[in-house]
Write an enzyme that holds these catalytic residues in place. Structure first.
Site, mmCIF file in Angstrom:
data_model
loop_
_atom_site.group_PDB
_atom_site.id
_atom_site.type_symbol
_atom_site.label_atom_id
_atom_site.label_comp_id
_atom_site.label_asym_id
_atom_site.label_seq_id
_atom_site.Cartn_x
_atom_site.Cartn_y
_atom_site.Cartn_z
ATOM 1 N N GLU A 286 -24.770 28.479 11.685
ATOM 2 C CA GLU A 286 -26.033 28.303 12.392
ATOM 3 C C GLU A 286 -27.113 29.230 11.826
ATOM 4 O O GLU A 286 -28.302 28.950 11.911
ATOM 5 C CB GLU A 286 -25.835 28.558 13.901
ATOM 6 C CG GLU A 286 -26.728 27.674 14.742
ATOM 7 C CD GLU A 286 -26.346 27.617 16.213
ATOM 8 O OE1 GLU A 286 -25.987 26.550 16.685
ATOM 9 O OE2 GLU A 286 -26.430 28.651 16.887
ATOM 10 N N HIS A 307 0.418 25.643 5.453
ATOM 11 C CA HIS A 307 1.102 24.354 5.554
ATOM 12 C C HIS A 307 0.127 23.284 6.037
ATOM 13 O O HIS A 307 0.528 22.308 6.660
ATOM 14 C CB HIS A 307 2.290 24.474 6.505
ATOM 15 C CG HIS A 307 3.338 25.418 5.995
ATOM 16 N ND1 HIS A 307 4.494 25.004 5.371
ATOM 17 C CD2 HIS A 307 3.366 26.777 5.969
ATOM 18 C CE1 HIS A 307 5.204 26.068 5.012
ATOM 19 N NE2 HIS A 307 4.542 27.161 5.363
ATOM 20 N N LYS A 419 -30.659 17.908 20.567
ATOM 21 C CA LYS A 419 -30.824 18.287 21.971
ATOM 22 C C LYS A 419 -31.965 17.475 22.603
ATOM 23 O O LYS A 419 -31.841 16.983 23.713
ATOM 24 C CB LYS A 419 -31.172 19.775 22.090
ATOM 25 C CG LYS A 419 -30.059 20.726 21.708
ATOM 26 C CD LYS A 419 -30.510 22.147 22.037
ATOM 27 C CE LYS A 419 -29.703 23.174 21.286
ATOM 28 N NZ LYS A 419 -30.245 24.508 21.361
HETATM 29 O O1 PA5 Z 1 -26.291 31.160 18.408
HETATM 30 C C1 PA5 Z 1 -27.111 30.557 19.073
HETATM 31 O O2 PA5 Z 1 -28.281 30.947 19.195
HETATM 32 C C2 PA5 Z 1 -26.715 29.318 19.830
HETATM 33 O O3 PA5 Z 1 -25.450 28.868 19.448
HETATM 34 C C3 PA5 Z 1 -26.706 29.589 21.312
HETATM 35 O O4 PA5 Z 1 -25.802 30.598 21.598
HETATM 36 C C4 PA5 Z 1 -26.340 28.331 22.097
HETATM 37 O O5 PA5 Z 1 -27.194 27.276 21.749
HETATM 38 C C5 PA5 Z 1 -26.434 28.588 23.591
HETATM 39 O O6 PA5 Z 1 -27.714 29.049 23.887
HETATM 40 P P1 PA5 Z 1 -28.014 29.773 25.243
HETATM 41 O O7 PA5 Z 1 -27.303 31.064 25.241
HETATM 42 O O8 PA5 Z 1 -29.489 29.931 25.265
HETATM 43 O O9 PA5 Z 1 -27.518 28.875 26.331
#
Ligand code: PA5
Length: 451
Positions: A286, A307, A419
């Site tokens: 990410e 494996h 989203k």
């Molecule tokens: O790393 C990130 O920023 C995302 O994976 C968030 O953790 C995830 O989208 C959840 O977001 P939030 O904590 O605002 O609910």
């Protein structure tokens, strides 16, 4: 004894010959002073709290206030997703694996990080609300998956507990903004904060990952101490960035990147730490998958995956680098008896732990023989302090890799589209364009093959 990184086989394969690697490797990067200055500026501006940890005092105070209030519960149900769930799970599996063992007696942690109606129903069906505390974690306070679960769990608690339901809810979210903070203000829930600039995947060592850890009796302060051991040199002397192991990892990751390596294996030979694989995968993917750049993280666990996917690592496309993780002191366990059959006589008297060590070495060498650029991280031990150090090393390496490949490692713009489209599909207002796009997408005539 400190942890170590072994570099002798890192610049193998195409990296051994590529001219573009010389500058990256030698540290003679033109942009080094700029990076160091950037680091210093962002640390001073408070924009890298995962490194500088200014929130620690407040966290200690909040923990001291919250822990006594949740101590009596048997179960903790965490609602969260992505960075709000993966760190807690990794720490749980590494240091409180008893829940997966027979005759478990202690506290249990359940992490609901999906929207599977069947699993969720089964969980609520089995949990007794009287014995459970629910911890809803969302930095933004607006993540649909987490909020959907929150709304359902709120009803579940209320129906079972009446007016007392509020005492069973803890919220971890932004200190001022977002829907969940409003819920805290209107219901008076216990709450803890996710500090400004501490994005989900960099937040495992805040209340987000540490409240669940503390509930399980894990030494959460040791995790923080270990993390700060690694962060301190970067924070205190940003100009010495080039000496820091996280920067060496970032330079190597850049060398992989510019030589068309597209996958980064995270091969974990500390089996009890296997769940740090998915945690790292989210952090790396990410943060770095942007503008057509980045390497795909591939978590794997030794020896299990020898494996499974290892054949592909060894002899598939030559597009993989590898971070290979071991412990210097793996537990040895019980020993084989002296009465083993003749064909296994060479195992007699040896401890079970010898297998892990031997197989780790064998696989590492096989990967190197396949010319896979490989960095070997060896942890001095497998306690929480060591885990905190590893987490910080990888977080800092991710940040610096992003800077070296000229992308912002702290945002995640691409995942927003899915989203928005899902919100439009569910009928949320303000998504006219997405609704139109969805209609066009669904209007394409389908080509269906049944099986
Ligand atoms: O790393 C990130 O920023 C995302 O994976 C968030 O953790 C995830 O989208 C959840 O977001 P939030 O904590 O605002 O609910």
């Amino acid at each position: 004894m400190s942890h170590s990184i072994e570099w002798s086989r890192a610049y193998a394969g195409r990296l051994a010959e590529a001219e573009n690697v010389v500058a990256v490797r030698s540290g003679g990067l033109m942009d080094l002073p700029i990076l160091a200055e950037w680091l210093e500026r962002q640390c001073s501006a408070g924009e890298l709290p995962f490194l500088t940890m200014p929130y620690r005092d407040r966290l200690e105070e909040d923990m001291a206030a919250v822990l006594p209030r949740i101590k009596g519960y048997k179960h903790m149900l965490v609602l969260g997703i992505g960075g709000s769930a993966l760190g807690a799970r990794a720490i749980q599996r590494a240091f409180a694996s008893g829940q997966d063992m027979p005759n478990h007696q202690g506290p249990s942690l359940w992490i609901a990080d999906n929207v599977c109606a069947e699993t969720f129903e089964a969980l609520l069906d089995k949990l007794n609300p009287t014995e459970s505390v629910v911890v809803c974690i969302s930095k933004s306070g607006g993540t649909i998956e987490t909020l959907a679960q929150y709304f359902l769990v709120r009803d579940w608690l209320r129906q079972a507990l009446g007016e007392n339901w509020r005492e069973h809810m803890v919220i971890i979210t932004d200190q001022c903004k977002g829907f969940l903070r409003e819920e805290v203000n209107s219901h008076g829930f216990i709450s803890m904060e996710v500090p400004d600039y501490l994005g989900g995947r960099y937040s495992a060592l805040s209340a987000v990952g540490l409240l669940p850890a503390a509930f399980l009796g894990i030494d959460w302060q040791a995790l923080l101490d270990g993390a700060y051991d690694v962060a301190r040199p970067l924070v205190e002397e940003p100009s010495a960035l080039w000496q820091h192991p996280s920067f060496a990892l970032a330079r190597w990751a850049k060398a992989l990147e510019i030589n068309d390596y597209s996958q980064l294996i995270f091969f974990c030979y500390i089996p009890q730490w296997a769940t740090f694989g998915p945690w790292f995968a989210q952090l790396w993917a990410e943060s770095l998958g942007k503008d057509g750049k980045g390497t795909m993280p591939v978590p794997a666990t030794g020896v299990t995956d020898q494996h499974s996917v290892n054949q592909m690592f060894l002899d598939g496309r030559r597009d993989k680098g590898c971070i290979f993780l071991t412990s210097r002191k793996p537990p040895q366990g019980r020993s084989f008896g002296q009465d083993l059959p003749e064909q296994w006589a060479w195992l007699r008297g040896k401890p079970f732990g010898n297998l892990l060590e031997a197989e780790a070495l064998g696989t590492r060498m096989a990967l190197c023989k396949s010319q896979i650029p490989l960095v070997h991280i060896e942890m001095s031990d497998t306690g929480p302090r060591a885990a905190g150090s590893l987490m910080m090393l990888l977080e800092a390496a991710t940040l610096l890799t992003g800077w070296l490949i000229s992308i912002n490692p702290l945002d995640q713009p691409a995942v927003e589209l899915g989203k928005r489209l899902a919100n439009a599909r569910l009928g949320a207002p303000g998504y006219a364009q997405e609704e139109a796009d969805l209609a066009a997408y669904l209007a394409v005539s389908q080509q269906i093959q049944e099986f």
